[in-house]
Design a protein around this motif. Structure first.
Motif, PDB file in Angstrom:
ATOM      1  N   VAL A   1      35.241  42.317  31.094  1.00 30.06           N
ATOM      2  CA  VAL A   1      36.008  41.073  30.968  1.00 30.06           C
ATOM      3  C   VAL A   1      36.237  40.744  29.498  1.00 30.06           C
ATOM      4  N   PHE A   2      35.175  40.823  28.690  1.00 27.61           N
ATOM      5  CA  PHE A   2      35.299  40.488  27.279  1.00 27.61           C
ATOM      6  C   PHE A   2      36.200  41.487  26.551  1.00 27.61           C
ATOM      7  N   THR A   3      36.086  42.757  26.916  1.00 30.31           N
ATOM      8  CA  THR A   3      36.907  43.790  26.290  1.00 30.31           C
ATOM      9  C   THR A   3      38.381  43.629  26.639  1.00 30.31           C
ATOM     10  N   ASN A   4      38.649  43.176  27.871  1.00 31.90           N
ATOM     11  CA  ASN A   4      40.029  43.051  28.346  1.00 31.90           C
ATOM     12  C   ASN A   4      40.514  41.610  28.421  1.00 31.90           C
ATOM     13  N   ALA A   5      39.899  40.726  27.667  1.00 31.09           N
ATOM     14  CA  ALA A   5      40.265  39.301  27.718  1.00 31.09           C
ATOM     15  C   ALA A   5      41.738  39.077  27.379  1.00 31.09           C
ATOM     16  N   GLY A   6      42.303  39.926  26.581  1.00 32.41           N
ATOM     17  CA  GLY A   6      43.711  39.781  26.224  1.00 32.41           C
ATOM     18  C   GLY A   6      44.657  40.077  27.377  1.00 32.41           C
ATOM     19  N   LYS A   7      44.173  40.721  28.421  1.00 25.69           N
ATOM     20  CA  LYS A   7      45.012  41.084  29.568  1.00 25.69           C
ATOM     21  C   LYS A   7      45.008  40.022  30.667  1.00 25.69           C
ATOM     22  N   ILE A   8      44.227  38.972  30.497  1.00 26.57           N
ATOM     23  CA  ILE A   8      44.121  37.937  31.521  1.00 26.57           C
ATOM     24  C   ILE A   8      45.416  37.134  31.564  1.00 26.57           C
ATOM     25  N   ASP A   9      45.985  37.009  32.748  1.00 26.43           N
ATOM     26  CA  ASP A   9      47.204  36.218  32.948  1.00 26.43           C
ATOM     27  C   ASP A   9      46.774  34.814  33.373  1.00 26.43           C
ATOM     28  N   LEU A  10      46.987  33.854  32.489  1.00 25.52           N
ATOM     29  CA  LEU A  10      46.554  32.483  32.764  1.00 25.52           C
ATOM     30  C   LEU A  10      47.378  31.809  33.854  1.00 25.52           C
ATOM     31  N   ASN A  11      48.489  32.424  34.246  1.00 25.99           N
ATOM     32  CA  ASN A  11      49.298  31.879  35.340  1.00 25.99           C
ATOM     33  C   ASN A  11      48.734  32.262  36.704  1.00 25.99           C
ATOM     34  N   LYS A  12      47.773  33.164  36.720  1.00 31.05           N
ATOM     35  CA  LYS A  12      47.134  33.590  37.968  1.00 31.05           C
ATOM     36  C   LYS A  12      45.685  33.127  37.973  1.00 31.05           C
ATOM     37  N   SER A  13      45.069  33.207  39.122  1.00 36.71           N
ATOM     38  CA  SER A  13      43.689  32.753  39.278  1.00 36.71           C
ATOM     39  C   SER A  13      42.723  33.642  38.497  1.00 36.71           C
ATOM     40  N   PHE A  14      41.961  33.025  37.598  1.00 40.22           N
ATOM     41  CA  PHE A  14      40.960  33.784  36.842  1.00 40.22           C
ATOM     42  C   PHE A  14      39.870  34.296  37.763  1.00 40.22           C
ATOM     43  N   LYS A  15      39.460  33.488  38.744  1.00 41.17           N
ATOM     44  CA  LYS A  15      38.394  33.906  39.647  1.00 41.17           C
ATOM     45  C   LYS A  15      38.783  35.162  40.433  1.00 41.17           C
ATOM     46  N   SER A  16      40.021  35.237  40.859  1.00 37.58           N
ATOM     47  CA  SER A  16      40.481  36.425  41.583  1.00 37.58           C
ATOM     48  C   SER A  16      40.418  37.654  40.688  1.00 37.58           C
ATOM     49  N   TRP A  17      40.854  37.496  39.451  1.00 39.90           N
ATOM     50  CA  TRP A  17      40.810  38.602  38.503  1.00 39.90           C
ATOM     51  C   TRP A  17      39.360  39.007  38.223  1.00 39.90           C
ATOM     52  N   LEU A  18      38.495  38.027  38.027  1.00 36.62           N
ATOM     53  CA  LEU A  18      37.085  38.300  37.762  1.00 36.62           C
ATOM     54  C   LEU A  18      36.447  39.014  38.949  1.00 36.62           C
ATOM     55  N   ARG A  19      36.755  38.561  40.176  1.00 37.73           N
ATOM     56  CA  ARG A  19      36.189  39.208  41.360  1.00 37.73           C
ATOM     57  C   ARG A  19      36.629  40.663  41.423  1.00 37.73           C
ATOM     58  N   ARG A  20      37.877  40.919  41.144  1.00 36.90           N
ATOM     59  CA  ARG A  20      38.375  42.296  41.177  1.00 36.90           C
ATOM     60  C   ARG A  20      37.669  43.159  40.126  1.00 36.90           C
ATOM     61  N   VAL A  21      37.450  42.615  38.939  1.00 34.33           N
ATOM     62  CA  VAL A  21      36.724  43.349  37.892  1.00 34.33           C
ATOM     63  C   VAL A  21      35.310  43.669  38.373  1.00 34.33           C
ATOM     64  N   MET A  22      34.638  42.684  38.974  1.00 32.24           N
ATOM     65  CA  MET A  22      33.259  42.898  39.440  1.00 32.24           C
ATOM     66  C   MET A  22      33.208  43.908  40.585  1.00 32.24           C
ATOM     67  N   VAL A  23      34.145  43.827  41.517  1.00 32.99           N
ATOM     68  CA  VAL A  23      34.187  44.788  42.625  1.00 32.99           C
ATOM     69  C   VAL A  23      34.423  46.188  42.080  1.00 32.99           C
ATOM     70  N   ASN A  24      35.383  46.348  41.183  1.00 31.32           N
ATOM     71  CA  ASN A  24      35.662  47.661  40.614  1.00 31.32           C
ATOM     72  C   ASN A  24      34.483  48.200  39.815  1.00 31.32           C
ATOM     73  N   THR A  25      33.787  47.324  39.116  1.00 38.28           N
ATOM     74  CA  THR A  25      32.596  47.735  38.364  1.00 38.28           C
ATOM     75  C   THR A  25      31.501  48.186  39.321  1.00 38.28           C
ATOM     76  N   ALA A  26      31.338  47.464  40.428  1.00 33.56           N
ATOM     77  CA  ALA A  26      30.346  47.857  41.434  1.00 33.56           C
ATOM     78  C   ALA A  26      30.707  49.200  42.048  1.00 33.56           C
ATOM     79  N   LEU A  27      31.985  49.423  42.294  1.00 34.17           N
ATOM     80  CA  LEU A  27      32.422  50.715  42.837  1.00 34.17           C
ATOM     81  C   LEU A  27      32.164  51.839  41.838  1.00 34.17           C
TER      82      LEU A  27
END
Length: 182
Positions: A62-88
């Motif tokens: 998340v910290f490395t890719n903070a510049g890619k966060i789209d503030l027009n979309k839900s941050f929680k959804s993006w964070l969940r996807r990052v965590m799921v992908n990291t778990a995978l």
């Protein structure tokens, strides 16, 4: 979120600080979303220690890719996807170690929880899901909890759609057996 004098929400300010590498902003983001992210990680890992490792790896992404966060979309959804992908990713890296313990888990589908089925709580349900073999747990979480299709799951885990469906059916059967033992 509270609004600051410049009209930006606190989350926007924190994310802006993360984009700039501000360690205080990173700490604030970590603390604010720790519980949410940990809840995602716990579902995909066998132990709390593994969940913490996945959580920390996820926040590093998340910290490395903070510049890619789209503030027009839900941050929680993006964070969940990052965590799921990291778990995978974690699962893929450690799956060779899981195979041996899968056999032990299959023999011991016993849980430490007790009580009537109608009194099962969230923690007990999470514990039952964590007792599933890693392959079954991954597919169960991705399909039932996170809403991915079998096609998407197959692509994420590198398995066929049929294997995904089979693992889901077996996960449900194992959960049903564990619930009946309660």
């Amino acid at each position: 979120m509270p609004i600051t004098t410049d009209g930006k929400s606190t989350l926007e300010n924190i994310l802006e600080g993360c984009r700039n590498g501000n360690s205080k902003s990173q700490e604030l983001l970590y603390k604010q979303f720790y519980g949410f992210a940990m809840g995602v990680c716990v579902r995909y890992t066998r132990t709390r220690e593994e969940a913490v490792e996945v959580l920390n790896d996820g926040f590093l992404k998340v910290f490395t890719n903070a510049g890619k966060i789209d503030l027009n979309k839900s941050f929680k959804s993006w964070l969940r996807r990052v965590m799921v992908n990291t778990a995978l990713d974690y699962y893929r890296q450690h799956s060779k170690h899981y195979f041996h313990s899968d056999l032990q888990i299959a023999e011991n589908l016993n849980t430490d929880t007790s009580g009537p089925i109608d009194e099962i709580n969230h923690e007990q349900l999470v514990a039952l899901i964590q007792n599933l073999s890693p392959a079954y747990r991954m597919v169960f979480n991705l399909f039932v909890i996170d809403g991915y299709s079998h096609d998407e799951i197959g692509e994420m885990l590198g398995i066929s759609v049929g294997t995904s469906k089979s693992n889901l059916a077996r996960a449900r059967l194992n959960l049903r057996e564990m619930l009946n033992k309660l």
